[in-house]
Design a protein around this motif. Sequence first.
Motif, short mmCIF file in Angstrom:
data_model
loop_
_atom_site.label_atom_id
_atom_site.label_comp_id
_atom_site.label_asym_id
_atom_site.label_seq_id
_atom_site.Cartn_x
_atom_site.Cartn_y
_atom_site.Cartn_z
N PHE A 58 18.40 30.91 49.52
CA PHE A 58 17.61 30.91 48.29
C PHE A 58 16.91 29.57 48.11
O PHE A 58 15.71 29.50 47.82
CB PHE A 58 18.53 31.22 47.10
CG PHE A 58 17.93 30.95 45.75
CD1 PHE A 58 17.02 31.83 45.18
CD2 PHE A 58 18.30 29.81 45.03
CE1 PHE A 58 16.48 31.59 43.91
CE2 PHE A 58 17.76 29.56 43.77
CZ PHE A 58 16.85 30.45 43.21
N VAL A 62 12.84 28.97 47.89
CA VAL A 62 12.24 28.40 46.68
C VAL A 62 11.42 27.17 47.01
O VAL A 62 10.27 27.03 46.56
CB VAL A 62 13.33 28.05 45.64
CG1 VAL A 62 12.76 27.19 44.53
CG2 VAL A 62 13.94 29.32 45.06
N VAL A 190 14.61 25.01 38.72
CA VAL A 190 15.19 25.94 39.69
C VAL A 190 16.70 25.93 39.50
O VAL A 190 17.33 24.88 39.57
CB VAL A 190 14.86 25.51 41.14
CG1 VAL A 190 15.48 26.49 42.14
CG2 VAL A 190 13.36 25.39 41.35
N SER A 192 20.40 28.20 40.48
CA SER A 192 21.23 29.32 40.93
C SER A 192 22.62 29.12 40.36
O SER A 192 23.05 27.98 40.14
CB SER A 192 21.26 29.44 42.45
OG SER A 192 21.88 28.32 43.04
N ILE A 240 14.65 36.56 36.40
CA ILE A 240 16.07 36.34 36.64
C ILE A 240 16.66 37.53 37.38
O ILE A 240 16.44 38.68 37.01
CB ILE A 240 16.81 36.13 35.31
CG1 ILE A 240 16.35 34.82 34.64
CG2 ILE A 240 18.33 36.11 35.52
CD1 ILE A 240 16.88 34.63 33.24
N ILE A 243 20.05 36.16 43.71
CA ILE A 243 19.38 35.24 44.63
C ILE A 243 18.86 35.97 45.87
O ILE A 243 17.91 35.52 46.52
CB ILE A 243 20.32 34.09 45.07
CG1 ILE A 243 21.62 34.62 45.67
CG2 ILE A 243 20.60 33.14 43.91
CD1 ILE A 243 22.52 33.54 46.24
N SER A 245 17.25 38.68 45.82
CA SER A 245 16.01 39.36 45.47
C SER A 245 14.88 38.40 45.12
O SER A 245 13.76 38.85 44.81
CB SER A 245 16.25 40.30 44.27
OG SER A 245 17.28 41.21 44.55
N TRP A 246 15.14 37.10 45.16
CA TRP A 246 14.09 36.15 44.79
C TRP A 246 13.14 35.94 45.98
O TRP A 246 13.45 35.21 46.90
CB TRP A 246 14.67 34.81 44.33
CG TRP A 246 13.66 34.05 43.51
CD1 TRP A 246 13.50 34.10 42.16
CD2 TRP A 246 12.64 33.17 44.01
NE1 TRP A 246 12.44 33.31 41.79
CE2 TRP A 246 11.89 32.74 42.89
CE3 TRP A 246 12.29 32.74 45.29
CZ2 TRP A 246 10.82 31.87 43.02
CZ3 TRP A 246 11.21 31.88 45.41
CH2 TRP A 246 10.49 31.44 44.29
N ARG A 247 11.99 36.61 45.93
CA ARG A 247 10.93 36.48 46.93
C ARG A 247 11.46 36.50 48.37
O ARG A 247 11.24 35.55 49.13
CB ARG A 247 10.11 35.22 46.68
CG ARG A 247 9.39 35.22 45.34
CD ARG A 247 8.58 33.97 45.13
NE ARG A 247 7.90 34.02 43.84
CZ ARG A 247 6.66 34.50 43.66
NH1 ARG A 247 5.99 34.95 44.68
NH2 ARG A 247 6.13 34.51 42.44
N GLY A 264 19.67 33.75 40.29
CA GLY A 264 18.71 32.68 40.58
C GLY A 264 17.41 32.92 39.82
O GLY A 264 17.06 34.06 39.51
N ALA A 265 16.71 31.84 39.53
CA ALA A 265 15.40 31.96 38.86
C ALA A 265 14.66 30.63 38.98
O ALA A 265 15.28 29.57 39.21
CB ALA A 265 15.57 32.34 37.39
#
Length: 270
Positions: A58, A62, A190, A192, A240, A243, A245-247, A264-265
Amino acid sequence: MESEQPPPGIDVSKPHPARRYDYWLGGKDNFEADRVSARLVTEGYPPVQCSAVANRAFLRRVVAYLARDEGVRQYLDIGAGLPTAGNVHEIAQDIAPESRVVYVDNDPIVAIHAKTLLHSSPGGRTAYLQADLRDPAAILADPEVRTVLDSSRPVALMLVAVLHFITDDQRPYDLVRQLCDALAPGSYLVISHATSDHLTAEDLAESEAANQRSGIPFRLRSTAEFGRFFDGMELLPPGIGSILSWRPEAWSAHPRPEAVSMLGAVARKP
């Protein structure tokens, strides 16, 4: 191969999050107290090592996104941990050699290895500060932080897998707010964080008991509790979530979000 002899002057009789994380990532800079603590946590939550690996992935995604798509050139990585493959400056400077990164951690052993974190590209700069997230004023006032990072320009504040070590009595939301208030508009936050959302009441009780036995304070938080860290910020898509699924960069077989149990966000300061 695991470390057996501690560096002079370093007390390794008590576990430390950075060294325990190093153990889960397959590193060698950990000691018996860290390994015992890690095994105790694993007893209560078996997928924890998978979570550590997914969390590192993650972070890499990011930083690459921020450097490539958002044009971020400054990073403040608090709770950086022991150096491993794909450190923030390596990812950022591979995309933008002029990137500047300050690493912060409170483990003296991380300081010993900090030279690995200081191999900046010629056009950029890196620095390491031994300090504690629980004292944001000291971090923000440090002369080297002020020298390396231009406070008038956007900075990406990285709080990756560190806030779950801040218990409620240590005012985690206030700490994050103090740090964010000092950032220029257009900066990024950022985070997590381990979550309790996917655990049954029985599994949650077992996990909390294991964390107590491990010797390191730990606070799982729900999605609603996690979201409070971003009050006043503009969440970047996809918002939100897990982690995992974050890009994601490409499809790959991976565990279910509930097996990782990490939120994560990324958000932008207006």
